[in-house]
Design a protein around this motif. Structure first.
Motif, PDB file in Angstrom:
ATOM      1  N   GLY A  83      58.500  34.520  54.236  1.00 14.99           N
ATOM      2  CA  GLY A  83      58.843  35.663  55.077  1.00 14.99           C
ATOM      3  C   GLY A  83      59.713  35.242  56.254  1.00 14.99           C
ATOM      4  N   LYS A  84      59.336  34.137  56.873  1.00 16.92           N
ATOM      5  CA  LYS A  84      60.088  33.641  58.035  1.00 16.92           C
ATOM      6  C   LYS A  84      61.468  33.129  57.618  1.00 16.92           C
ATOM      7  N   LYS A  86      63.733  36.123  57.021  1.00 16.55           N
ATOM      8  CA  LYS A  86      64.177  36.615  58.328  1.00 16.55           C
ATOM      9  C   LYS A  86      65.325  35.747  58.869  1.00 16.55           C
ATOM     10  N   THR A 107      54.123  39.259  56.348  1.00 18.00           N
ATOM     11  CA  THR A 107      53.678  37.874  56.549  1.00 18.00           C
ATOM     12  C   THR A 107      52.160  37.897  56.692  1.00 18.00           C
ATOM     13  N   ASN A 158      52.426  41.839  59.837  1.00 17.22           N
ATOM     14  CA  ASN A 158      51.364  40.888  59.477  1.00 17.22           C
ATOM     15  C   ASN A 158      50.083  41.565  59.012  1.00 17.22           C
ATOM     16  N   SER A 176      62.126  44.599  56.886  1.00 15.95           N
ATOM     17  CA  SER A 176      60.824  44.065  57.281  1.00 15.95           C
ATOM     18  C   SER A 176      60.294  43.179  56.173  1.00 15.95           C
ATOM     19  N   CYS A 231      55.852  37.486  48.922  1.00 12.78           N
ATOM     20  CA  CYS A 231      56.302  38.150  50.144  1.00 12.78           C
ATOM     21  C   CYS A 231      57.084  39.387  49.733  1.00 12.78           C
ATOM     22  N   GLU A 235      58.608  41.561  61.254  1.00 15.80           N
ATOM     23  CA  GLU A 235      57.525  40.957  60.469  1.00 15.80           C
ATOM     24  C   GLU A 235      56.318  41.880  60.558  1.00 15.80           C
TER      25      GLU A 235
END
Length: 270
Positions: free
Chosen positions: A91-92, A95, A60, A111, A57, A135, A109
């Protein structure tokens, strides 16, 4: 944007690191930008032992809140805040890399989650301005060391993007064996022998042995009854690459069994 050619594993020890000026490790973390790593990263990815999930995980968030995930400590520690900006783009990207290069089927994610003390306590000392986006990435204690090493390998491209990758855990972590009679910074023999094995293995580039630490290391189960404080090391190691050169950048002890041994991994140039 400046490429970063080092990754780090930091032993964050006890949460009292946040207030206790007598700890040698505190001075080490405070000297970070002057002595250890003067380059200012674009953003920071922290893999902390204190976020352990079934699937990887990333957090974000726009701004990181401060999670006080420790109990029975002095009041002032619960008032400390480290509200660094979040790093949603990073973060993205994490991933994307883990699901692409890393071949993982699922990365979540979160948030809402901020920074746990494995992240904010050392970072507060290293980057007190709290102006670098951060992050966090979780560990999976149900998985193996090699799994985390491979996770690190998938994240290696982040270094070219100006991201500082930090694994935050502990070189030796067995809270049931803390010895409150030891106040002079010395270590008990079984803990020291594991710590020395780790140092020698890393400095000699025996990363395969460190991935197989449960079989190869002396007192492995005593040093880490659970592996979550060790796995951030494997991520940092994997992200540096197999020909990376390790260096011990700090070592000290608290209460006989809590090691602050910390390492840099410098990638060999392409």
């Amino acid at each position: 944007m400046e490429r970063i050619n080092q990754t780090f594993f930091l032993s964050h020890g006890s949460p009292t690191l946040s207030i206790d000026d007598t700890l040698e490790a505190r001075q080490f973390f405070k000297s970070w930008s002057q002595k250890v790593f003067p380059q200012k990263p674009k953003s920071i990815l922290v893999i902390s032992a204190h976020w352990d999930t079934k699937f990887p995980s990333v957090n974000t968030v726009l701004r990181n809140s401060t999670i006080h995930d420790f109990y029975g400590f002095p009041d002032p520690m619960y008032k400390l805040k480290y509200e660094a900006p979040g790093a949603i783009e990073l973060g993205k990207r994490v991933k994307e890399l883990l699901m692409g290069e890393g071949g993982l089927k699922r990365v979540d994610e979160d948030n809402k989650r901020g920074l746990d003390h494995g992240a904010w306590v050392p970072l507060m000392l290293m980057y007190p301005e709290a102006d670098i986006p951060i992050c966090q990435l979780s560990v999976q204690s149900s998985q193996s060391a090699s799994y985390h090493y491979n996770m690190g390998k998938a994240l290696a491209p982040l270094k070219d993007e100006g991201v500082l990758i930090i694994g935050s855990g502990s070189a030796v972590h067995n809270l049931r064996k803390l010895d409150f009679n030891i106040t002079n910074g010395s270590a008990v023999p079984w803990a020291l022998s594991f710590d020395h094995w780790l140092r020698d293995s890393l400095l000699q580039g025996r990363y395969g042995d460190v991935n197989e630490w449960e079989e190869k290391a002396p007192n492995a189960k005593m040093a880490h009854p659970w592996p979550e404080h060790f796995y951030p090391l494997h991520v940092a190691m994997g992200a540096a690459g197999e020909n990376a050169k390790a260096e011990q950048i700090h070592t000290s002890w608290q209460l006989g069994t809590l090691s602050y041994s910390s390492y840099s991994f410098t990638s060999s140039s392409h």
